[in-house]
Design an enzyme around this catalytic site. Structure first.
Site, PDB file in Angstrom:
ATOM      1  N   GLU B  29       1.804 -45.624 -32.817  1.00  0.00           N
ATOM      2  CA  GLU B  29       0.392 -45.247 -32.929  1.00  0.00           C
ATOM      3  C   GLU B  29      -0.368 -45.678 -31.675  1.00  0.00           C
ATOM      4  O   GLU B  29      -0.334 -46.855 -31.316  1.00  0.00           O
ATOM      5  CB  GLU B  29      -0.212 -45.900 -34.184  1.00  0.00           C
ATOM      6  CG  GLU B  29       0.358 -45.287 -35.451  1.00  0.00           C
ATOM      7  CD  GLU B  29       0.228 -46.178 -36.682  1.00  0.00           C
ATOM      8  OE1 GLU B  29      -0.577 -47.127 -36.655  1.00  0.00           O
ATOM      9  OE2 GLU B  29       0.951 -45.923 -37.666  1.00  0.00           O
ATOM     10  N   GLU B  70       3.843 -44.798 -40.852  1.00  0.00           N
ATOM     11  CA  GLU B  70       4.956 -45.630 -40.384  1.00  0.00           C
ATOM     12  C   GLU B  70       6.283 -45.267 -41.018  1.00  0.00           C
ATOM     13  O   GLU B  70       7.321 -45.278 -40.358  1.00  0.00           O
ATOM     14  CB  GLU B  70       4.664 -47.116 -40.627  1.00  0.00           C
ATOM     15  CG  GLU B  70       3.623 -47.717 -39.683  1.00  0.00           C
ATOM     16  CD  GLU B  70       2.202 -47.521 -40.161  1.00  0.00           C
ATOM     17  OE1 GLU B  70       2.012 -46.922 -41.244  1.00  0.00           O
ATOM     18  OE2 GLU B  70       1.267 -47.965 -39.462  1.00  0.00           O
ATOM     19  N   HIS B 139      -2.576 -59.580 -40.515  1.00  0.00           N
ATOM     20  CA  HIS B 139      -2.267 -59.254 -39.116  1.00  0.00           C
ATOM     21  C   HIS B 139      -1.757 -60.479 -38.350  1.00  0.00           C
ATOM     22  O   HIS B 139      -1.888 -60.534 -37.127  1.00  0.00           O
ATOM     23  CB  HIS B 139      -3.510 -58.734 -38.380  1.00  0.00           C
ATOM     24  CG  HIS B 139      -3.929 -57.345 -38.736  1.00  0.00           C
ATOM     25  ND1 HIS B 139      -4.462 -57.015 -39.947  1.00  0.00           N
ATOM     26  CD2 HIS B 139      -3.898 -56.189 -38.026  1.00  0.00           C
ATOM     27  CE1 HIS B 139      -4.752 -55.711 -39.967  1.00  0.00           C
ATOM     28  NE2 HIS B 139      -4.414 -55.196 -38.816  1.00  0.00           N
TER      29      HIS B 139
HETATM   30  C1  LIG Z   1      -0.286 -49.665 -42.035  1.00  0.00           C
HETATM   31  C2  LIG Z   1      -1.172 -49.805 -40.852  1.00  0.00           C
HETATM   32  N1  LIG Z   1      -0.863 -49.126 -39.745  1.00  0.00           N
HETATM   33  C3  LIG Z   1      -1.642 -49.233 -38.648  1.00  0.00           C
HETATM   34  C4  LIG Z   1      -2.740 -50.020 -38.655  1.00  0.00           C
HETATM   35  C5  LIG Z   1      -3.593 -50.188 -37.395  1.00  0.00           C
HETATM   36  N2  LIG Z   1      -4.841 -49.439 -37.565  1.00  0.00           N
HETATM   37  C6  LIG Z   1      -5.935 -50.031 -38.063  1.00  0.00           C
HETATM   38  S1  LIG Z   1      -7.185 -48.966 -38.279  1.00  0.00           S
HETATM   39  C7  LIG Z   1      -6.270 -47.698 -37.681  1.00  0.00           C
HETATM   40  C8  LIG Z   1      -6.858 -46.334 -37.598  1.00  0.00           C
HETATM   41  C9  LIG Z   1      -7.428 -45.909 -38.901  1.00  0.00           C
HETATM   42  O1  LIG Z   1      -7.974 -44.641 -38.786  1.00  0.00           O
HETATM   43  P1  LIG Z   1      -8.748 -44.002 -39.973  1.00  0.00           P
HETATM   44  O2  LIG Z   1      -7.948 -44.105 -41.225  1.00  0.00           O
HETATM   45  O3  LIG Z   1      -9.154 -42.662 -39.547  1.00  0.00           O
HETATM   46  O4  LIG Z   1     -10.011 -44.940 -40.180  1.00  0.00           O
HETATM   47  P2  LIG Z   1     -11.201 -45.228 -39.138  1.00  0.00           P
HETATM   48  O5  LIG Z   1     -10.794 -46.363 -38.305  1.00  0.00           O
HETATM   49  O6  LIG Z   1     -11.441 -44.007 -38.355  1.00  0.00           O
HETATM   50  O7  LIG Z   1     -12.358 -45.591 -40.007  1.00  0.00           O
HETATM   51  C10 LIG Z   1      -4.996 -48.123 -37.322  1.00  0.00           C
HETATM   52  C11 LIG Z   1      -3.953 -47.271 -36.751  1.00  0.00           C
HETATM   53  C12 LIG Z   1      -3.012 -50.747 -39.833  1.00  0.00           C
HETATM   54  N3  LIG Z   1      -4.048 -51.595 -39.907  1.00  0.00           N
HETATM   55  N4  LIG Z   1      -2.225 -50.598 -40.921  1.00  0.00           N
END
Ligand SMILES: Cc1ncc(C[n+]2csc(CCOP(=O)(O)OP(=O)(O)O)c2C)c(N)n1
Ligand SMILES: [Mg+2]
Lengths: 321, 341
Positions: B29, B70, B139
């Site tokens: 990602e 994932e 985290h």
């Molecule tokens: C399982 C998991 N994968 C990756 C992440 C890292 N991560 C945190 S927020 C995010 C993006 C989330 O995007 P979205 O669902 O569109 O929510 P937004 O941040 O736009 O509100 C990622 C990849 C995580 N916290 N948990």
């Protein structure tokens, strides 16, 4: 759209409080005083408030890493939240959770979440509880466009559908998951995904509080009346970076300014209620001031607060030891 | 040779291996960032900038930004590895393994054995681990004991920039699934790192210092902390061996046992939750194989058995530090047999 003055004022106050809270955190984070990751909800207020206005404490919501707005909309105390974000003992989670894990179960707020896609399955469970115990409650999962690609989310749509759960899936599509655009990451469409699982989906303009409020009313009524789950696909925008510190170079120059100037949900709300002569700008200005004062107080309280004590490190892992 | 950060060392290892072998691809990602977005491409290079610049050289065909899925992409990396590519998949925070563990431990880890030795899965999964970032319970975990528990996985814990580069190149060239864990608070730590590609073999511990009195076995970031304690202890007349196993699977049991035979005292420093972690594993090894050499009970310096707290003061109490290592070493030095009674 049948809202009385008190409701309208409440809606505006809640949205304004969220905006103040987030704008203030943006400034405070820059001073280096706030530890950890902070993801701000500014710009998306109409979604949380438009949905949560229909809910009471018996209804449950699950939130995301971008959770402050959902918390405030669900009635979590601003002081407790701010203190939590500063890692204080009197924070809503005793300083053990921080921004990404604010929860207040007494308010039906099952937590912000550090795991993307963590919420939707939990909401199936909360909806199952409501259905089994006949509480009359519903459960709402807020999740992003990024989270819409998570297996847990897609599995939850199916589970909610076959069990006819009183669940509402609110996909807050701000166009990005971190720096990745949803135009790249989302195959098909949210509505067709819902349809594939036998769930009705409404496309909602997330900059328009009244549009969210009405769509949520329909979905929540349906769930309360035993009609099963629904999805709302809410399009909106976040104003700040993915997290504080994100330089947002992936966005187009002027993208956020244009949205702020032309589509902002608070400004639009003010316009709508004054055009319809429902509230006048004087009373809205008072709300603005009061919201700013409440946030200011919470920051002062949080800064003055004490950190948890050493003994707190070892408590709360289990109910009984 | 020049000073490079842990972050740069990892980036360089990826770049050099991608140049060498076209079968090496990256996925994860935001490892480039900006996919589908109107602004800058390569906007992130991963959350903490480790893969920055790679998409510029290798293009999006070999540096694949994934959706937030994932299970799908870690599984795809395993499938690609079993069929001819050498994927390096980034899981971002190791805590996210919760949503994709099946693809790692029931799929990738098992292929070779289940298929009677007929499979080869040259997969690397990179992820960040560890506390100290104020990132709270979801985290900040270590979790390497979970992977170590699974036969079929190799587990690597680079303790410095030099180690990171050599061990990552080895991981990519290795034909088995490798979990490569980067400590998120070490990314800016610098040391001399050769410009050219080099490998560090798996299962060979690094003696970061040799001493007479106490053996300290430390993992990942704890190697640095153990050495800090050893510096202080030397001024008090106590000399320590500090051993960095580098890989916890395979584990260099021979070197651990040799050192314990020499010093007769063992302190283990492990940042992972204290139950069933590397410290308990090494303790069991030494208790079984070198009991007679021990002049004092083994001491483990680990965090308490609680999730990682958010509040900075609590997190600082949580993570093992040099003070605690120093105290443990002094305790084993001061031990008298009658205390056992
Ligand atoms: C399982 C998991 N994968 C990756 C992440 C890292 N991560 C945190 S927020 C995010 C993006 C989330 O995007 P979205 O669902 O569109 O929510 P937004 O941040 O736009 O509100 C990622 C990849 C995580 N916290 N948990
Ligand atoms: Mg999003």
């Amino acid at each position: 759209m049948q809202m009385n003055r008190a409701d309208l004022l409440h809606a505006y106050r809640t949205m304004r409080t969220i905006r103040e809270f987030e704008e203030r955190l943006h400034l405070e984070f820059a001073t280096g005083e706030i530890p950890g990751f902070v993801h701000l909800y500014a710009g998306e207020e109409a979604s949380a408030v438009g949905v949560c206005m229909h809910l009471t404490d018996r209804d449950k919501i699950a939130s995301t890493h971008r959770g402050h707005g959902h918390c405030i909309a669900k009635g979590v105390e601003v002081q407790g939240m701010m203190s939590e974000i500063y890692g204080r003992k009197d924070g809503v989670c005793g300083g053990k959770g921080g921004s990404m894990h604010i929860a207040d179960l007494s308010k039906g707020m099952l937590g912000a979440n550090g795991i993307v896609g963590g919420g939707p399955p939990l909401i199936c469970g909360a909806a199952l509880t409501a259905k089994t115990l006949k509480t009359g409650g519903v459960a709402v999962a807020f999740y992003g466009d990024g989270a819409s690609n998570q297996g847990t989310t897609l599995e939850s749509l199916n589970l909610a559908s076959i069990w006819k759960l009183p669940a509402i899936f609110v996909c807050e599509d701000n166009g990005y998951a971190e720096s990745t655009a949803s135009s790249y990451s989302v195959g098909g469409s949210q509505a067709k995904r819902a349809e594939g699982f036998g769930i009705p989906c409404q496309e909602v303009d997330g900059f328009d509080f009244f549009a969210v409020h009405e769509a949520a009313r329909v979905a929540i009524e349906r769930a309360r009346n035993g009609g099963g789950p629904s999805m709302l696909h809410v399009r909106l925008a976040r104003y700040f970076g993915h997290f504080e510190g994100d330089a947002t170079t992936y966005r187009a120059p002027g993208e956020v300014e244009r949205i702020r100037n032309e589509q902002d949900c608070l400004r639009r709300f003010r316009q709508q209620v004054s055009d319809a002569a429902l509230l006048d700008s004087g009373e809205l200005d008072v709300v603005d001031r009061e919201a700013a004062e409440a946030v200011e107080l919470s920051v002062r309280g949080a800064k003055a607060g004490a950190p948890p004590t050493e003994a707190d490190l070892l408590t709360d892992v289990y109910v009984a030891y | 040779m020049s000073k490079k950060s842990y972050r740069t060392a990892i980036n360089e290892a990826l770049r050099q291996e991608m140049r060498r072998d076209p079968a090496v691809i990256l996925m994860g990602e935001d490892i480039a960032g900006g996919a589908g977005a109107p602004g800058e491409q390569d906007a992130w290079g991963g959350v903490l900038g480790v893969t920055k610049g790679l998409v510029g050289e290798f293009g999006r065909e070999r540096v694949l930004d994934t959706p937030l899925s994932e299970s799908a992409y870690i599984g795809a990396a395993a499938g690609a590895a079993a069929t001819g590519l050498r994927p390096v998949a980034e899981l971002m925070f190791v805590d996210f393994v919760g949503v994709c563990f099946d693809q790692i431990f029931n799929q990738a880890a098992k292929f070779r054995y289940m298929f009677g030795g007929n499979a080869r899965t040259p997969l690397v999964i990179r992820a960040m681990y560890g506390a100290g970032f104020r990132a709270a319970s979801q985290h900040s975990q270590c979790l390497y004991p979970l992977f170590t528990h699974i036969p079929g996985l190799k587990v690597v814990l680079p303790s410095s920039a030099y180690e990171a580069k050599g061990l990552l190149i080895q991981s990519i060239r290795d034909d088995d699934p490798v979990i490569f864990l980067e400590n998120k608070v070490q990314y800016d730590e610098e040391e001399d790192v050769p410009d050219e590609a080099y490998t560090i073999p798996f299962g060979e511990a690094n003696l970061t210092r040799e001493g007479r009195d106490v053996t300290i076995v430390a993992f990942g970031r704890m190697v640095k902390i153990a050495n800090e304690a050893a510096d202080r202890l030397l001024k008090q007349g106590i000399s320590c061996t500090v051993l960095d196993p580098r890989t916890v699977s395979p584990l260099d049991t021979g070197t651990i046992l040799d050192c314990v035979q020499e010093t007769g005292r063992l302190v283990i420093v492990d940042e992972a939750s204290p139950r069933c972690n590397m410290a308990t594993d090494v303790s069991a090894l030494v208790a079984q194989e070198a009991f007679g050499a021990l002049k004092a009970p083994i001491r483990m310096v680990c965090p308490p058995h609680v999730p990682v707290p958010f509040a900075p003061n609590l997190e600082d109490l949580y993570v093992p530090n040099a003070d605690r290592v120093e105290a443990a070493v002094r305790a084993v030095m001061g031990f008298k047999a009658r205390e056992l009674a």
